[in-house]
Design a protein around this motif. Structure first.
Motif, PDB file in Angstrom:
ATOM      1  N   VAL A 467      39.494  39.891  42.455  1.00  0.00           N
ATOM      2  CA  VAL A 467      40.933  39.926  42.735  1.00  0.00           C
ATOM      3  C   VAL A 467      41.684  39.361  41.533  1.00  0.00           C
ATOM      4  CG1 VAL A 467      42.782  39.090  44.225  1.00  0.00           C
ATOM      5  CG2 VAL A 467      40.559  39.702  45.201  1.00  0.00           C
ATOM      6  N   THR A 468      42.690  40.110  41.028  1.00  0.00           N
ATOM      7  CA  THR A 468      43.495  39.646  39.892  1.00  0.00           C
ATOM      8  C   THR A 468      44.936  40.063  40.112  1.00  0.00           C
ATOM      9  OG1 THR A 468      43.791  39.789  37.500  1.00  0.00           O
ATOM     10  CG2 THR A 468      42.972  41.754  38.599  1.00  0.00           C
ATOM     11  N   THR A 469      45.836  39.257  39.587  1.00  0.00           N
ATOM     12  CA  THR A 469      47.273  39.558  39.709  1.00  0.00           C
ATOM     13  C   THR A 469      47.884  39.900  38.361  1.00  0.00           C
ATOM     14  OG1 THR A 469      47.808  37.219  39.451  1.00  0.00           O
ATOM     15  CG2 THR A 469      47.489  38.024  41.697  1.00  0.00           C
ATOM     16  N   LYS A 470      47.009  40.181  37.363  1.00  0.00           N
ATOM     17  CA  LYS A 470      47.517  40.387  36.007  1.00  0.00           C
ATOM     18  C   LYS A 470      47.892  41.831  35.737  1.00  0.00           C
ATOM     19  CE  LYS A 470      44.712  36.626  34.198  1.00  0.00           C
ATOM     20  NZ  LYS A 470      43.873  36.436  35.381  1.00  0.00           N
ATOM     21  N   GLY A 471      47.580  42.717  36.678  1.00  0.00           N
ATOM     22  CA  GLY A 471      47.946  44.111  36.481  1.00  0.00           C
ATOM     23  C   GLY A 471      47.131  44.805  35.437  1.00  0.00           C
ATOM     24  N   ARG A 472      45.895  44.312  35.158  1.00  0.00           N
ATOM     25  CA  ARG A 472      45.038  44.951  34.160  1.00  0.00           C
ATOM     26  C   ARG A 472      43.837  45.561  34.866  1.00  0.00           C
ATOM     27  NH1 ARG A 472      44.879  40.691  29.087  1.00  0.00           N
ATOM     28  NH2 ARG A 472      47.097  40.215  29.075  1.00  0.00           N
ATOM     29  N   PRO A 473      43.214  46.558  34.284  1.00  0.00           N
ATOM     30  CA  PRO A 473      42.107  47.206  34.941  1.00  0.00           C
ATOM     31  C   PRO A 473      40.938  46.262  35.094  1.00  0.00           C
ATOM     32  CG  PRO A 473      42.290  47.981  32.671  1.00  0.00           C
ATOM     33  CD  PRO A 473      43.486  47.161  32.933  1.00  0.00           C
TER      34      PRO A 473
END
Length: 527
Positions: A467-473
């Motif tokens: 899960v990431t919130t950085k908006g990167r693939p």
């Protein structure tokens, strides 16, 4: 001798021994049945003859043998016995198969019968050894007035058994044949199940299998269709920290919760990153199919903990190289200005220019001397240099104080939190770091950024793997791993990890690590 021949001989031997024992029991039982049948027949004929009114009445005539001899012979022929002998109260014969024996005393002791008792047994008389029944003859007043002896020669009993024996032998022979055929079928089935291998070949294959399984550097875990662990090699035990008795137990009891969907799920799994404990693993699942039937699922695991750290460090170096290349021309112009000021002997202005373009210290805020731990100090300096090249200012909190010797867990937590904050902030932003040992010995790590922050609905999820919130693939190295690792370290130490709003406008991540413990072997340490 081959395994098939040994098994066949063993099974045939067992069948034959069993049949011989069963045959001996059957022969004895058959003989007893024949003897019981003839014994009952002799007793029945003797009782019937002794109770015949014509027999009792003949005792009152002048010559009882004249009546009793023909009657006894008629009964003998009709009942298929060897003899029917009728005597008086003294044991003198009134009838006998050999008429010349009439009038003689019986050759066996009649005392028991003449005393009023019934006798059934084997005795030897004038006709030979025979099975006989002796019954007293009583008059109307119940007085014993004679005896009836009915017998069958033992050789006739033997002849009867000889007539029955071929049937019994045929049955036993048929059973032996069926047993032998069954043994052949069992051997063929067993050979097919073991692929026609001999014991020595099976032993060699097992030794080779064990050497391969426990010698390869990839972890292997096999789970059957019932969800039980059926195979674990040494590397899998090390990577997953499995108990020694993992084989045979349900997978849900021994495997990490992150592993269960991979090994028990239906979706394909190929080179998937998974965080097990504090190790970053690459997992792939392959079905094990034998004879067209799926018998298990095999999960292969590769340790990518060190590789992950190297990739992150490489990414940082690549970013630094690109930044330096882009700024090379600008730095060249600035050096020319400094050179000119020095040549004009305007040194104070040169120093002021250098401070202005260099931004002063790499790490803003409190002096770095408050953080004594060398690992954390070096890490903060390195992160500050990388952050500056990305246009982010790293600031050390005023209340920061940290002694030496706190272990690698603190370094890992600080490194991952700073990386996430710098990535979230972006160029022109600021990241504030507070590291402090509390009075109870716990270490507090607090990182604030002025980025977009984390929505309240996502604050619990950001600590999950992937899960990431950085908006990167997700294909970027380590995306969705850093915060998950931080949360697991905090959980292992009995601490907490939480995301809240930051006064700077972005997100604040606060981690509390009670006590001082070293990380598990192979845990991820921030580069």
């Amino acid at each position: 001798m081959t395994l098939g021949a040994q098994l066949l001989l063993l099974q045939v031997g067992i069948v034959l021994v069993t049949l011989l024992l069963a045959g001996a029991v059957a022969v004895h039982y058959q003989q007893e049945q024949i003897r019981d049948a003839y014994r009952q027949q002799a007793l029945t004929v003797a009782n019937s003859t002794a109770r015949l009114p014509s027999v009792v009445d003949a005792y009152g005539t002048a010559d009882p043998s004249e009546t009793l001899q023909p009657l006894a012979e008629l009964i003998r022929e009709a009942s298929l016995v060897t003899f029917v002998v009728i005597t008086d109260a003294s044991g003198i014969r009134f009838s006998h198969p050999d008429p010349d024996r009439i009038g003689e005393r019986v050759s066996t002791d009649p005392t028991t019968t003449l005393a009023g008792e019934v006798f059934v047994g084997t005795e030897t008389g004038t006709l030979g050894e025979s099975l006989r029944a002796k019954v007293p003859v009583r008059d109307a007043d119940g007085e014993v007035i004679g005896a009836v002896s009915v017998g069958i020669l033992e050789r006739e009993l033997a002849a009867e058994f000889d007539r029955e024996a071929p049937v019994l032998v045929a049955w036993l022979g048929g059973a032996a044949l069926v047993g032998a055929l069954g043994s052949v079928l069992v051997v063929r089935l067993l050979r097919r199940r073991i692929f026609g291998l001999e014991p020595e070949e099976i032993a060699r294959l097992l030794e080779t299998r064990e050497a391969m399984l426990h010698g390869i550097r990839e972890g292997l875990v096999a789970v059957d269709q019932k969800g039980r662990v059926v195979l674990v090699n040494d590397e899998a035990s090390r990577l997953l920290d499995l108990p020694p008795d993992a084989v045979g137990r349900p997978a849900a009891e021994v495997l990490d919760t992150a592993m269960l969907p991979l090994v028990l799920g239906d979706r394909p799994v190929t080179d998937e990153l998974v965080l097990s404990g504090e190790r970053l693993l690459v997992a792939s699942r392959t079905p094990a199919v034998v004879g067209g039937r799926r018998i298990a699922d095999v999960l292969t695991l590769r340790d990518r903990t060190e590789l992950f750290g190297a990739m992150r460090e490489l990414d940082g170096q690549r970013n630094l190289t690109n930044t330096l290349r882009a700024q090379a021309h600008e730095f060249s112009n600035q050096l020319h200005v400094v050179q000119g000021l020095i040549e004009l002997d305007r040194r104070d202005e040169a120093v002021a220019f250098i401070e202005r373009i260099g931004g002063g210290r790499l790490l803003g805020g409190a002096p770095l001397s408050t953080v004594v731990d060398p690992g954390v100090t070096a890490l903060l300096l390195a992160k500050a240099a990388v952050a500056r090249e990305q246009g982010v200012r790293l600031v050390l909190g005023a209340d920061s104080r940290l002694p030496a010797g706190l272990g690698d867990d603190v370094v890992t937590v600080v490194g991952n939190l700073v990386d996430n904050a710098v990535d979230a902030t972006g160029q022109g932003g600021e990241v504030q770091v507070l590291v402090r040992q509390e009075d109870d010995g716990a270490v507090l790590v607090q990182v604030d950024d002025d980025g977009p922050g984390v929505a309240p609905a996502d604050r619990a999820r950001v600590f999950d793997v992937g899960v990431t919130t950085k908006g990167r693939p997700d294909g970027d190295h380590g995306r969705g791993i850093g915060l998950a690792l931080v949360a697991r370290i905090a959980a292992r130490r009995g601490g907490t990890a939480a995301v809240t709003d930051s006064p700077t406008g972005g997100a604040r991540v606060t981690v509390r690590l009670p006590g001082s413990r070293q990380p598990s072997p192979g845990a991820l340490v921030a580069p």
